[in-house]
Scaffold this active site. Structure first.
Site, short mmCIF file in Angstrom:
data_model
loop_
_atom_site.label_atom_id
_atom_site.label_comp_id
_atom_site.label_asym_id
_atom_site.label_seq_id
_atom_site.Cartn_x
_atom_site.Cartn_y
_atom_site.Cartn_z
N HIS A 1 0.89 -1.26 -0.08
CA HIS A 1 0.14 -0.08 -0.02
C HIS A 1 0.79 1.41 0.01
O HIS A 1 0.38 2.23 -0.59
CB HIS A 1 -0.99 -0.14 1.35
CG HIS A 1 -1.95 0.63 1.16
ND1 HIS A 1 -2.30 1.92 0.30
CD2 HIS A 1 -3.29 0.74 1.67
CE1 HIS A 1 -3.32 2.34 0.38
NE2 HIS A 1 -4.18 1.65 1.16
N ASP B 1 -9.89 -4.85 -18.51
CA ASP B 1 -10.01 -5.81 -19.45
C ASP B 1 -8.73 -6.11 -20.11
O ASP B 1 -8.30 -5.37 -20.98
CB ASP B 1 -11.10 -5.18 -20.65
CG ASP B 1 -11.48 -6.03 -21.82
OD1 ASP B 1 -10.88 -7.27 -21.92
OD2 ASP B 1 -12.16 -5.49 -22.82
#
Length: 437
Positions: A168, A386
């Protein structure tokens, strides 16, 4: 309000068999800058590894190679991810970009299809551990570990799961999704729509520091309700609760009762008010126990000039609401919602710069158990991830600290919200009963 659906209980991974390849290191395809990357005082706070999964109903025969080759290409642009953490002469975390051990990449096969895994919004640790690769050799030395790992798991019937473990300190959710979507663009043979910006010095602390209020945000809560004993004594339980549009409307109606709200109350604020109040009751906090709600708020657009669109890092602050538990439980939920909306509105350039200065001067202190951090992932643009075989059908995680709560998008209807949190066993039982009451 209508009672929520039965909470989803994460399916454990005891029956799942995964076959993994030996990890290989993926390096940037071309030479990349060396040197040391500065990490901000916000980055220093978020030194935890977050695991996420992207679940695709179908893929191609060469999907693993496509993802791996695209990773090598995208690392040219996101080259710090191929480096490792180090300490500066001042003892602060930086990224060493000179040495490039690369990104561990694993290919795997699992003996099930996507439908049999069900709701993937929040995964049981056993399942997550099989879908996301973590370098166990550096488990006790997180600073020595990779900043990113990737696992591509092929399922029956052509499905595929991309599992990511990302430190993170390298990025918040917004930056992480931009990285994943850039990776996906390259996999589809497209140029990057957003060029990453690695200059984090734009968020350097000021000299001298200029720390301003509200000082409630810096309060350390005393545990007068024996919460520490409860958390140590009982097993922690993770649950997720599904709110469809009808239930969200009912919560929002409660949060705007009276019609005299000074500001607009969103569904997020209304649901946050309900969850904060219910959790405090479930933990049986004493009336004089101070309780705090904190919410990550993106400040990219608040600065002048704004943080660049391609900024890759952490650009969130955590405004807080602080009150006594008795006050929280006695007041109408509409009043609690007002508190939350007001806290979010406080975030401007002065607020963000002050918090950066504060964290650099005093360092971050771990939140007390009386604190609840609610993070919303409902607007993260994972639908653009995608890789060439359509957008993910599901997106999920399993990384949830004890004092945190996640709001995630419903997997069947994207307008629904899934509330995920963890509590000691008895408190979770009460939390569930209160929500359904």
């Amino acid at each position: 309000m209508p009672s929520p659906m039965e909470p989803f209980k994460a399916v454990d991974g005891s029956g799942l068999i995964v076959e993994r390849s030996t990890p290989i290191a993926v390096h940037p395809e071309h030479e990349t800058p060396g040197g040391v990357l500065f990490l901000t005082s916000i980055d220093q706070v978020t030194h935890i590894v977050v695991s996420t999964v992207y679940c695709f109903e179908r893929s191609n025969e060469n999907a693993v190679d496509v993802v791996k080759q695209a990773l090598s290409k995208v690392l040219v642009h996101y080259y710090p991810l191929a480096g490792r953490l180090a300490r500066s002469s001042e003892g602060k975390l930086v990224v060493d970009c000179q040495k490039k051990p690369g990104v561990p990449f694993v290919e795997a096969v699992i003996d099930c299809d996507l439908d049999s895994l069900g709701d993937m919004s929040y995964l049981h640790p056993d399942v997550l551990g099989k879908l996301v690769y973590k370098d166990l050799t550096t488990q006790n030395m997180p600073e020595a570990g990779p900043l990113l790992t990737a696992q591509v798991t092929k399922l029956k019937n052509g499905g595929l799961i991309l599992g990511i473990a990302l430190n993170h300190c390298m990025s918040d959710g917004i930056s992480a999704i931009k990285f994943i979507n850039s990776w996906a663009e390259i996999a589809r043979g497209k140029p990057l729509s957003v060029i990453p910006c690695h200059d984090r010095t734009i968020l350097k602390p000021r000299i001298p520091p200029q720390i301003c209020g509200p000082y409630d945000d810096f309060v350390q809560l005393s545990d007068v309700s024996n919460l520490t004993v409860l958390y140590e004594k009982e097993q922690m339980v993770h649950r997720s609760f599904h709110f469809d549009s009808e239930k969200l409307a009912a919560v929002k109606k409660m949060a705007t009762a009276g019609g005299q709200a000074k500001r607009s109350i969103t569904s997020f604020v209304a649901l946050a008010a309900l969850v904060w109040r219910t959790r405090s009751m479930a933990l049986k906090m004493k009336p004089h126990q101070q309780t705090m709600l904190t919410i990550p708020v993106d400040f990219r657009s608040k600065l002048s000039p704004p943080v660049p669109n391609g900024f890759f890092g952490n650009a969130v602050v955590f405004p807080c609401c602080l009150c006594n538990t008795g006050e929280l439980i006695d007041e109408p939920i509409a009043s609690t919602a007002e508190r939350i909306a007001e806290a979010i509105e406080r975030v401007n350039e002065d607020y963000a710069r002050s918090r950066i200065d504060y964290l650099d001067t005093y360092r971050f202190q771990e939140f007390a158990l009386g604190t609840l951090l609610i993070s919303s992932w409902t607007k993260l643009d994972y639908g653009s991830s995608d890789f060439g075989w359509g957008e993910p059908r599901q997106f999920g995680t399993g990384s949830l600290p004890a004092k945190s709560c996640l709001f995630m998008r419903g997997w069947k209807n994207k307008k629904d919200v899934v509330v995920v949190l963890s509590l000691p066993f008895s408190a979770m039982k009460t939390f569930q009963e209160l929500l359904q009451g």
